[in-house]
Design an enzyme around this catalytic site. Structure first.
Site, PDB file in Angstrom:
ATOM      1  CB  SER A 109      -0.920  -0.010   1.220  1.00 13.89           C
ATOM      2  OG  SER A 109      -0.216  -0.387   2.365  1.00 13.89           O
ATOM      3  CG  HIS A 161      -2.922  -0.410  -3.061  1.00 14.02           C
ATOM      4  ND1 HIS A 161      -3.181   0.883  -2.737  1.00 14.02           N
ATOM      5  CD2 HIS A 161      -3.072  -1.122  -1.918  1.00 14.02           C
ATOM      6  CE1 HIS A 161      -3.469   0.959  -1.447  1.00 14.02           C
ATOM      7  NE2 HIS A 161      -3.413  -0.241  -0.934  1.00 14.02           N
ATOM      8  CD  GLU A 184      -3.749   3.683  -5.384  1.00 14.11           C
ATOM      9  OE1 GLU A 184      -3.359   4.828  -5.609  1.00 14.11           O
ATOM     10  OE2 GLU A 184      -3.545   3.102  -4.305  1.00 14.11           O
ATOM     11  CG  ASN A 209      -3.032   3.916   1.385  1.00 12.09           C
ATOM     12  OD1 ASN A 209      -4.193   4.055   1.746  1.00 12.09           O
ATOM     13  ND2 ASN A 209      -2.474   2.742   1.194  1.00 12.09           N
TER      14      ASN A 209
END
Ligand code: CAA
Length: 289
Positions: free
Chosen positions: A117, A138, A150, A188
């Site tokens: 992540s 991700h 992602e 993130n």
């Protein structure tokens, strides 16, 4: 592509195994012990049953999906997968060790994807024998519900690896967003500083746990409050992502809140350990501050 290897049967790994099996792929699920694999399989069972109850899938689809997931007790058992998705703990040395042990067992054409992540895809790829067939995929938690994957290329990732990963994500029913290989990518990079700020808001006494979560749920229409979400993601994961941002971008605005550090040091990691910003051991979650 028909066989998917998943390394790690925790909350992300079992979710990836779940959606892959539902999409018709054979899945080889590996973790450090049979006990952990069985715990992952039990979670998948429970989540598939939930989808049957809500009418999202039928009983036959559930049975077929369960039948497609095989426990892989050793890394050798995933060696004939067409793509392996590493979803181990968010710790670079753990991931590197897995690649060192795994790569010699894989076919030369097997794609290796990581569900990291936040860690640099280029740096992780350099620890493998196949940087051109290495990519970041991700997934979001809970994987069976969240629509996004992602896709992150390392500097050496080739076009066919990227296309294969994209088509694979689409076959799982996911939409893809392409992120450049910078610390914590897109989701993130934006989400974790918000969570960290919510923890500062608590630390500085601006609001209680309840007030902060209610404010963001009702005031910003978030499905979960940021502290509830932190517990859901895992406070250790939140801290390690903040550390990657802080060290990778060298900007004090990413400094992890000392209260987050304290919770992690206490082993209060959120839902998975029964306690975080909420205590989950009773009937209803109760704020711990
Ligand atoms: N497996 C299968 N289905 C699940 C599930 C799971 N693990 N968790 C929830 N569901 C299903 C429920 O069965 C329900 O299905 P129906 O609509 O068909 O009835 C639906 O999802 C909604 O669940 P609930 O009614 O139980 O609860 P809710 O409405 O509060 O939704 C939630 C739960 C989907 C988790 C929602 O609160 C949410 O979207 N939260 C935010 C999640 C989020 O932000 N995730 C990203 C985290 S960041 C990340 O993952 C990246 C990282 O690297 C840290």
């Amino acid at each position: 592509m028909s066989k998917i290897g998943v390394i790690g049967s925790g909350q992300m790994g079992n979710g990836i195994a779940h959606v892959s099996a539902l999409a018709g792929y054979e899945v080889l699920l590996h973790d450090l012990s049979e006990e952990r694999i069985n715990a992952g399989l039990a979670t998948i069972d429970g989540n598939l049953a939930r989808q049957v109850t809500s009418g999202r899938i039928n009983e036959q689809a559930r049975k077929d999906a369960v039948g497609r997931i095989k426990p892989a007790l050793t890394l050798d058992d995933v060696s004939d997968a067409d793509i392996v998705i590493e979803s181990a703990t968010e710790n670079e040395s753990v991931k590197r060790k897995i690649y060192t042990d795994l790569c010699p067992l894989l076919r030369a054409d097997t794609i290796l994807a990581t569900n990291t992540s936040s860690i640099s895809i280029t740096r992780l790829a350099a620890a493998t024998d196949r940087p051109e067939r290495f990519i970041g995929m991700h997934f979001m938690n809970p994987v069976p519900v969240m629509e996004l994957v992602e896709l992150v290329r390392g500097i050496a990732t080739d076009d066919s690896t990227f296309e294969t990963a994209k088509v694979f994500a689409q076959k799982l029913g996911k939409k893809t967003a392409v992120a450049e290989d910078f610390p914590a990518f897109i989701v993130n990079r934006i989400l974790l500083p918000m969570i960290n700020e919510a923890i500062y808001t608590l630390y500085e006494g601006v609001g209680t746990v309840d007030a902060i979560d209610m404010a963001m749920k009702l005031g910003a229409n978030h499905p979960m409050g940021p502290l509830q979400l932190a517990d859901f993601i895992g406070l250790d994961t939140c801290l390690s992502i903040m550390q990657v941002l802080y060290e990778g971008l060298a900007d004090s605005k990413y400094r992890p809140c000392p209260l987050l550090v304290k919770y992690v040091e206490a082993g209060w990691l959120g839902r998975k350990t029964g306690r975080g910003f909420y205590d989950y051991r009773g009937e209803e979650p109760v704020p711990t501050r």
